[in-house]
Structure formats: structure tokens, C-alpha cells
Design a protein around this motif. Structure first.
Motif, PDB file in Angstrom:
ATOM      1  N   GLY A  66       0.813  -1.214   0.000  1.00 22.31           N
ATOM      2  CA  GLY A  66       0.000   0.000   0.000  1.00 22.31           C
ATOM      3  C   GLY A  66       0.841   1.255   0.000  1.00 22.31           C
ATOM      4  O   GLY A  66       0.534   2.223  -0.707  1.00 22.31           O
ATOM      5  N   ALA A  67       1.919   1.240   0.787  1.00 22.18           N
ATOM      6  CA  ALA A  67       2.813   2.405   0.815  1.00 22.18           C
ATOM      7  C   ALA A  67       3.483   2.616  -0.544  1.00 22.18           C
ATOM      8  O   ALA A  67       3.642   3.758  -0.997  1.00 22.18           O
ATOM      9  N   LEU A  68       3.872   1.517  -1.188  1.00 24.12           N
ATOM     10  CA  LEU A  68       4.483   1.634  -2.512  1.00 24.12           C
ATOM     11  C   LEU A  68       3.486   2.190  -3.525  1.00 24.12           C
ATOM     12  O   LEU A  68       3.846   3.032  -4.364  1.00 24.12           O
ATOM     13  N   ALA A  69       2.226   1.738  -3.441  1.00 24.43           N
ATOM     14  CA  ALA A  69       1.200   2.258  -4.342  1.00 24.43           C
ATOM     15  C   ALA A  69       0.966   3.745  -4.104  1.00 24.43           C
ATOM     16  O   ALA A  69       0.789   4.520  -5.061  1.00 24.43           O
ATOM     17  N   TRP A  70       0.979   4.178  -2.849  1.00 20.45           N
ATOM     18  CA  TRP A  70       0.812   5.594  -2.543  1.00 20.45           C
ATOM     19  C   TRP A  70       2.004   6.413  -3.049  1.00 20.45           C
ATOM     20  O   TRP A  70       1.823   7.491  -3.624  1.00 20.45           O
ATOM     21  N   PHE A  71       3.194   5.911  -2.843  1.00 24.79           N
ATOM     22  CA  PHE A  71       4.386   6.616  -3.330  1.00 24.79           C
ATOM     23  C   PHE A  71       4.370   6.761  -4.844  1.00 24.79           C
ATOM     24  O   PHE A  71       4.764   7.800  -5.387  1.00 24.79           O
ATOM     25  N   ALA A  72       3.889   5.725  -5.544  1.00 30.28           N
ATOM     26  CA  ALA A  72       3.911   5.758  -7.000  1.00 30.28           C
ATOM     27  C   ALA A  72       2.811   6.631  -7.579  1.00 30.28           C
ATOM     28  O   ALA A  72       3.023   7.322  -8.584  1.00 30.28           O
ATOM     29  N   SER A  73       1.614   6.631  -6.957  1.00 27.79           N
ATOM     30  CA  SER A  73       0.459   7.281  -7.582  1.00 27.79           C
ATOM     31  C   SER A  73      -0.062   8.497  -6.840  1.00 27.79           C
ATOM     32  O   SER A  73      -0.689   9.366  -7.444  1.00 27.79           O
ATOM     33  N   ARG A  74       0.157   8.548  -5.511  1.00 27.85           N
ATOM     34  CA  ARG A  74      -0.425   9.591  -4.667  1.00 27.85           C
ATOM     35  C   ARG A  74      -1.952   9.594  -4.758  1.00 27.85           C
ATOM     36  O   ARG A  74      -2.597  10.637  -4.670  1.00 27.85           O
ATOM     37  N   ARG A  75      -2.519   8.390  -4.944  1.00 20.87           N
ATOM     38  CA  ARG A  75      -3.970   8.260  -5.044  1.00 20.87           C
ATOM     39  C   ARG A  75      -4.436   7.135  -4.130  1.00 20.87           C
ATOM     40  O   ARG A  75      -3.912   6.021  -4.187  1.00 20.87           O
TER      41      ARG A  75
ATOM     42  N   ILE B 273      -1.472  -5.366  -9.993  1.00 20.57           N
ATOM     43  CA  ILE B 273      -0.760  -4.584  -8.975  1.00 20.57           C
ATOM     44  C   ILE B 273       0.518  -3.995  -9.542  1.00 20.57           C
ATOM     45  O   ILE B 273       0.784  -2.782  -9.430  1.00 20.57           O
ATOM     46  N   PHE B 274       1.338  -4.851 -10.154  1.00 24.69           N
ATOM     47  CA  PHE B 274       2.592  -4.366 -10.731  1.00 24.69           C
ATOM     48  C   PHE B 274       2.328  -3.327 -11.822  1.00 24.69           C
ATOM     49  O   PHE B 274       3.026  -2.312 -11.905  1.00 24.69           O
ATOM     50  N   ASP B 275       1.334  -3.600 -12.661  1.00 29.90           N
ATOM     51  CA  ASP B 275       1.047  -2.697 -13.776  1.00 29.90           C
ATOM     52  C   ASP B 275       0.584  -1.335 -13.276  1.00 29.90           C
ATOM     53  O   ASP B 275       1.068  -0.290 -13.745  1.00 29.90           O
ATOM     54  N   ARG B 276      -0.319  -1.311 -12.319  1.00 28.04           N
ATOM     55  CA  ARG B 276      -0.844  -0.040 -11.815  1.00 28.04           C
ATOM     56  C   ARG B 276       0.251   0.772 -11.129  1.00 28.04           C
ATOM     57  O   ARG B 276       0.345   1.990 -11.326  1.00 28.04           O
ATOM     58  N   ILE B 277       1.064   0.104 -10.324  1.00 25.64           N
ATOM     59  CA  ILE B 277       2.101   0.840  -9.600  1.00 25.64           C
ATOM     60  C   ILE B 277       3.131   1.406 -10.562  1.00 25.64           C
ATOM     61  O   ILE B 277       3.507   2.588 -10.487  1.00 25.64           O
ATOM     62  N   SER B 278       3.609   0.583 -11.495  1.00 26.32           N
ATOM     63  CA  SER B 278       4.649   1.053 -12.408  1.00 26.32           C
ATOM     64  C   SER B 278       4.112   2.123 -13.356  1.00 26.32           C
ATOM     65  O   SER B 278       4.797   3.123 -13.633  1.00 26.32           O
ATOM     66  N   GLN B 279       2.884   1.960 -13.853  1.00 32.57           N
ATOM     67  CA  GLN B 279       2.325   2.962 -14.748  1.00 32.57           C
ATOM     68  C   GLN B 279       2.042   4.268 -14.017  1.00 32.57           C
ATOM     69  O   GLN B 279       2.262   5.358 -14.565  1.00 32.57           O
ATOM     70  N   ALA B 280       1.553   4.171 -12.788  1.00 32.46           N
ATOM     71  CA  ALA B 280       1.289   5.395 -12.024  1.00 32.46           C
ATOM     72  C   ALA B 280       2.581   6.152 -11.756  1.00 32.46           C
ATOM     73  O   ALA B 280       2.623   7.388 -11.865  1.00 32.46           O
TER      74      ALA B 280
END
Length: 310
Positions: free
Chosen positions: A83-92, A289-296
Motif C-alpha cells: 500500500g505504501a508503494l502504491a501511494w508513493f507511486a500514484s499519490r492516489r 498490482i505491478f502494472d498499476r504501480i509502475s504505470q502510475a
């Protein structure tokens, strides 16, 4: 006497035979060549098999370490880190919620440990692919003649059926984590090489002219101008590398790689429809998960790049 129609037809068929059958090398010569190549690989394995295994032993330890960390870590820690990685990558927060929900569903289906093994292999393969691919992409961009040869090799690598990669690594290393890992890296590395080269080539000429005007050396221009501006394209390459590594993990299960791919293979062998569907959905969830984080993260870098230009 009138010619025999059957004989005439047979003769005509023989004359036209070269149009119907493509000429080929002598079958005996081809058989001898195939046996010589296969025999050489087998002789190499018999003579240096232990040395080859010793050479790759540190890699095996690294793979075991990654797998143990992911499989044995407390699940709340993994969820919080994702979750923290997703927030860092997208801020969403929507991206964070999607990642956490996907991991929760995977855990509720009883596929947590196998998913962590798959993620550990994909992460380690991606790290190695990026470490190999970015320098090769820079070399491909810097040296045009060498780059042309590399382009042909990458074309072959990307069109070769994935199963073919399993043959030489199994002949040299047998089955297990290391040969599966090598096959995954070979299959997944071409996109990051290509897109690193593309990202460098897409840098605006005005930026390069400005760097030349300030007296930048070629290395300074590469690392301070071209590579920072190429990062969004490089991130797209990393995204594609991750996707290809995740796809190859299922095929690599045929040579002993554990995780979701092995479960899918067992489901195919035993015709367990539900098991195959659940594990398939888990693989899709990990891919999302990987796709959303890397694309964001790539979009964030793109916006940052546009803001810096303004």
C-alpha cells in the motif's frame, strides 16, 4: 506408337516435383549436425556440470533469500508495504485501496504463500533484467553498428517460443530455481533494452544542443540530461519487463519453479478447473498490482518532466 498416358503423367510429375518439394540439405548431414551439437552440450554438462552449478550457487542463495523473505514475512507487513508503494507511486488512495483489496482476495483464497513465491521470483528477475537491460540499452544507443546487431538478436529473443528457452538451461543446469530464473530473465529483458534505447533517442534535440552549449561531456550529457528525461520511457520498459517475467513464471513451473505457476500446471495435469481459475485470477491480480504501480509512477515522472520544462 502412341505414348503411354500414365508414363507421360509420371514423367511430368517428376519434372514438376521441384516446384512442390522445397529443396533441403542432405537429411543425413542434418542429422549428424544435430547429434554433434546435442552431444557437445551433453559432454559440456558431464565435464563441467559441477563447476557450472558452483558458479550459479550464489545466485541460488539470493533467490532462496528473496523467497524466504516474501513467504515468511508477516502478511500485514507485506500489505502495508504494498500500500505504501502504491501511494508513493500514484499519490492516489484509489490505487492503494485496489492493491490492498487484491492482496486480501489472494490471501482469502488460500494462495498467499504461493503468491509471495511468485512475486519474489518476478521481483528478483526484474531487478536482474533492469541491471542488465539499461546498460545494454545505453550501449545499443551509443554504438550504432553494435546496436543493429543487438536489434536483430532482440527480434529473435522476442519471437522465439518461450518453451525453447527451457531446453538449454535444463540441459546445463537441470531443473530448479536457477534454470527457471535464467529462462525468465532471458525472456523478460528485451523490452527494457529496447525502451532504454528509445527513451534516449526521444530526448529533444534542443535539450542536447543546450547541454553542448554548456560544455557537457558525452558522459555528463548522458547521465544529467538524456537519462533523466528518458526515465518515463524506461519505466514503460520496466513495466513490460515485469509483465513478461510474470507470464514466463507459469511456463518456468515446468522445470521446477514453485508458486502459482506450478499450481496452474498441476490443475492442467489433473483437470482441476477451480484450482486453475483461482490461481489464474491470483496471477492476474499480481499483474494488475505491478502494472498499476509502475504505470502510475511513470505518469508521475511524465508530469514532473512536463512541469520542469514549463
Amino acid at each position: 506408337m502412341f505414348p503411354d498416358p500414365l508414363e507421360h503423367a509420371a514423367n511430368a510429375g517428376e519434372r514438376m516435383d521441384w516446384l512442390l518439394k522445397f529443396p533441403q540439405l542432405d537429411p543425413d548431414w542434418l542429422l549428424t549436425a544435430k547429434r554433434a551439437i546435442d552431444g557437445s552440450l551433453k559432454a559440456l554438462t558431464r565435464s563441467y556440470g559441477q563447476s557450472i552449478e558452483d558458479f550459479f550457487y550464489p545466485l541460488l542463495q539470493v533467490l532462496i533469500f528473496f523467497e524466504n523473505v516474501m513467504a515468511n514475512a508477516p502478511w500485514p507487513l507485506i500489505v502495508i508495504a504494498a500500500g505504501a508503494l502504491a501511494w508513493f507511486a500514484s499519490r492516489r488512495w484509489a490505487e492503494v485501496a485496489g492493491v490492498v483489496a487484491t492482496l486480501a482476495v489472494i490471501g482469502l483464497l488460500g494462495l498467499w504463500v504461493d503468491s509471495m513465491k511468485t512475486i519474489s521470483l518476478v521481483l528478483s528477475a526484474t531487478i536482474f533484467s533492469v541491471a542488465i537491460g539499461i546498460p545494454l540499452g545505453i550501449v545499443m544507443n551509443r554504438y550504432r553498428r553494435l546496436g543493429a546487431g543487438m536489434k536483430g538478436a532482440l527480434d529473435v529473443m522476442q519471437t522465439m517460443p518461450p518453451f525453447v528457452y527451457l531446453i538449454p538451461v535444463v540441459m546445463l543446469l537441470g531443473i530448479g530455481r536457477v534454470p527457471g530464473f535464467i529462462a525468465v530473465v532471458i525472456y523478460a529483458v528485451p523490452p527494457i533494452i529496447r525502451l532504454t534505447d528509445l527513451g534516449i533517442r526521444l530526448v529533444d534535440k534542443e535539450m542536447l544542443e543546450a547541454a553542448d552549449a554548456f560544455g557537457c561531456s558525452p558522459s555528463q550529457k548522458l547521465w544529467k540530461v538524456q537519462m533523466p528525461l528518458a526515465i518515463p520511457t524506461v519505466m514503460a520498459g520496466i513495466n513490460q519487463t515485469i509483465m513478461m517475467a510474470l507470464g514466463m513464471v507459469v511456463i518456468a513451473s515446468m522445470i521446477g519453479v514453485q508458486g502459482l505457476g506450478l499450481n496452474v500446471l498441476q490443475a492442467i495435469a489433473n483437470q482441476y478447473f477451480t484450482q486453475g481459475i483461482f490461481n489464474g485470477f491470483a496471477i492476474v491480480g499480481i499483474a494488475i498490482i505491478f502494472d498499476r504501480i509502475s504505470q502510475a509512477y511513470g505518469r508521475r515522472l511524465q508530469k514532473h518532466r512536463g512541469a520542469s520544462h514549463d
